[in-house]
Design a protein around this motif. Structure first.
Motif, mmCIF file in Angstrom:
data_model
loop_
_atom_site.group_PDB
_atom_site.id
_atom_site.type_symbol
_atom_site.label_atom_id
_atom_site.label_comp_id
_atom_site.label_asym_id
_atom_site.label_seq_id
_atom_site.Cartn_x
_atom_site.Cartn_y
_atom_site.Cartn_z
ATOM 1 N N LEU A 66 -2.279 -6.393 2.460
ATOM 2 C CA LEU A 66 -1.304 -6.867 1.473
ATOM 3 C C LEU A 66 -1.376 -6.015 0.211
ATOM 4 N N ILE A 69 0.422 -2.711 0.787
ATOM 5 C CA ILE A 69 1.879 -2.902 0.720
ATOM 6 C C ILE A 69 2.325 -3.032 -0.736
ATOM 7 N N GLU A 70 1.585 -3.821 -1.492
ATOM 8 C CA GLU A 70 1.934 -4.016 -2.909
ATOM 9 C C GLU A 70 1.859 -2.699 -3.683
ATOM 10 N N ILE A 73 4.837 -0.402 -2.870
ATOM 11 C CA ILE A 73 6.071 -0.833 -3.546
ATOM 12 C C ILE A 73 6.011 -0.439 -5.021
ATOM 13 N N GLY A 78 9.660 0.482 -6.030
ATOM 14 C CA GLY A 78 10.479 -0.302 -5.102
ATOM 15 C C GLY A 78 11.389 0.524 -4.208
ATOM 16 N N THR A 79 11.204 1.852 -4.195
ATOM 17 C CA THR A 79 12.094 2.678 -3.361
ATOM 18 C C THR A 79 11.489 3.026 -2.000
ATOM 19 N N VAL A 80 10.278 2.571 -1.759
ATOM 20 C CA VAL A 80 9.624 2.904 -0.484
ATOM 21 C C VAL A 80 10.436 2.328 0.686
ATOM 22 N N ALA A 82 11.279 0.509 4.077
ATOM 23 C CA ALA A 82 10.582 -0.599 4.739
ATOM 24 C C ALA A 82 9.743 -0.113 5.922
ATOM 25 N N MET A 83 10.183 0.991 6.562
ATOM 26 C CA MET A 83 9.418 1.458 7.721
ATOM 27 C C MET A 83 8.029 1.969 7.332
ATOM 28 N N LEU A 85 6.308 0.573 4.968
ATOM 29 C CA LEU A 85 5.546 -0.672 4.807
ATOM 30 C C LEU A 85 5.153 -1.241 6.169
ATOM 31 N N GLN A 86 6.059 -1.111 7.150
ATOM 32 C CA GLN A 86 5.706 -1.544 8.509
ATOM 33 C C GLN A 86 4.530 -0.716 9.031
#
Lengths: 239, 239
Positions: A66, A69-70, A73, A78-80, A82-83, A85-86
């Motif tokens: 977690l 991931i934080e 971001i 906040g432009t990362v 989502a893939m 983050l996956q």
């Protein structure tokens, strides 16, 4: 039996590798986020997030995931994608499911010690993950007790000893962390055996209690039986 | 003392609210992802992810939060903005830090029972979070033991009873989950007291063991003292 020392062992980085998997994951983290920041800056931000979240999440891989991931971001405003983050989430899952790799000599030494002394495993962190690792280590049957605690401090150790009816001077704790495995044990009157691991998490850094009468540093687990026999001849307490 | 029953209590949704916070968080999850899918479909996907991840993460809020993030990425084919994922992460943190709200009557009843019987708390899930909740509940001193396990099944209950030297027929387990608090207890020879909570997690659903001689369903914790006194007059085992 009653005056025999109880040999307690830390698990992560004492019996099996752990920090090296965190380091590999951190390396993958810096590669995934290389388009956004330098590895050094990324590592520093991750460490900061991790520390801040420790009081909310506690120790362990899930909280670390977690925090990755934080940080991702945060560091990308906040432009990362989502893939990415996956991919971090998948790294966390890999850590949870990673095979347990024993440190050199651990199996032999514990089997030998278990014939002479009661052995206990005391580890901190995620209950589910630690139980899984103990089960997969193949060592579970060598321990008379396995204790998983959320923090290793004088209070949690004292509570544990009281529950098992063990006097502090009978407790020998073997581990790689001065902060978690040695200093609180010395504080409550037990014996601290430090076996350094090549990598130490920043959070576990602490000054070495050189010269303390119940402290010793050994270079590996293979040195434990001889030290124990010398310290407790005929298996009894003489300290 | 030796023949007195040991009254064991589940924690989440037996002593304090839990599932209702998960439901609120799930509601916020469906709102955050409303642009991408219908609430029903979102809930179903989340449940599926959660179940799939249970074997990797175990129970608890951190694994649930990771499953929310994974579902959000999955359901949007990776197009979900990172800030939505940060919002999910924040929901997880709120759950971890949420104040403990006791169910009606819990404080009074436990205080009353603690003067007559040894009380134990047996809860499953995240060690760090559960310890925090026990500490914040203000109830910790009423229990002679607090046990946090990674799974509640016949094996973990048997191990626990053996460790505390309690015969199964002395154990009365009070909880809201038939699957975790009642059925395995009946299996090992103990008494199962079911107090339903208005919400039950799908995973905890199980058939009610109607007619079992050591099973009872009560409508609230305030009914426990009278049932215990009737079942164990003068505090001893007669079952």
């Amino acid at each position: 039996m009653q005056d025999k020392p109880l040999l307690a062992f830390d698990a992560d980085d004492t019996l099996w590798h752990n920090e090296s998997f965190f380091a590999l994951t951190e390396e993958a983290f810096t590669q995934l986020l290389a388009p956004y920041a330098e590895p050094g800056a990324l590592r520093e931000r991750l460490t900061r997030t991790e520390r801040r979240n420790l009081g909310i999440f506690g120790y362990g891989v899930k909280g670390f995931t977690l925090s990755m991931i934080e940080t991702a971001i945060d560091v990308t405003d906040g432009t990362v994608p989502a893939m990415v983050l996956q991919a971090l989430l998948d790294l966390g899952k890999e850590m949870m499911a990673h095979p347990v790799t024993l440190l050199d000599g651990v199996g032999d030494v514990l089997e030998q010690l278990a014939t002479r002394f009661p052995l206990m495993l005391i580890t901190k962190g995620d209950l589910f993950h630690q139980e899984n690792k103990v089960a997969r280590s193949g060592l579970a049957d060598l321990f008379t007790a396995v204790e998983i605690v959320s923090e290793k401090d004088t209070m949690s150790y004292s509570r544990l000893l009281a529950r098992h009816g063990v006097a502090p001077e009978r407790l020998v704790m073997v581990g790689n962390s001065l902060r978690s495995d040695v200093l609180p044990i010395l504080d409550i009157g037990g014996w601290g055996v430090h076996i350094p691991y090549p990598l130490t998490w920043d959070h576990e850094q602490a000054p070495e209690p050189l010269g303390h009468p119940r402290y010793v540093r050994l270079s590996g687990i293979r040195d434990v039986p001889m030290w124990v026999e010398a310290q407790f001849p005929s298996g009894s307490i003489v300290g």
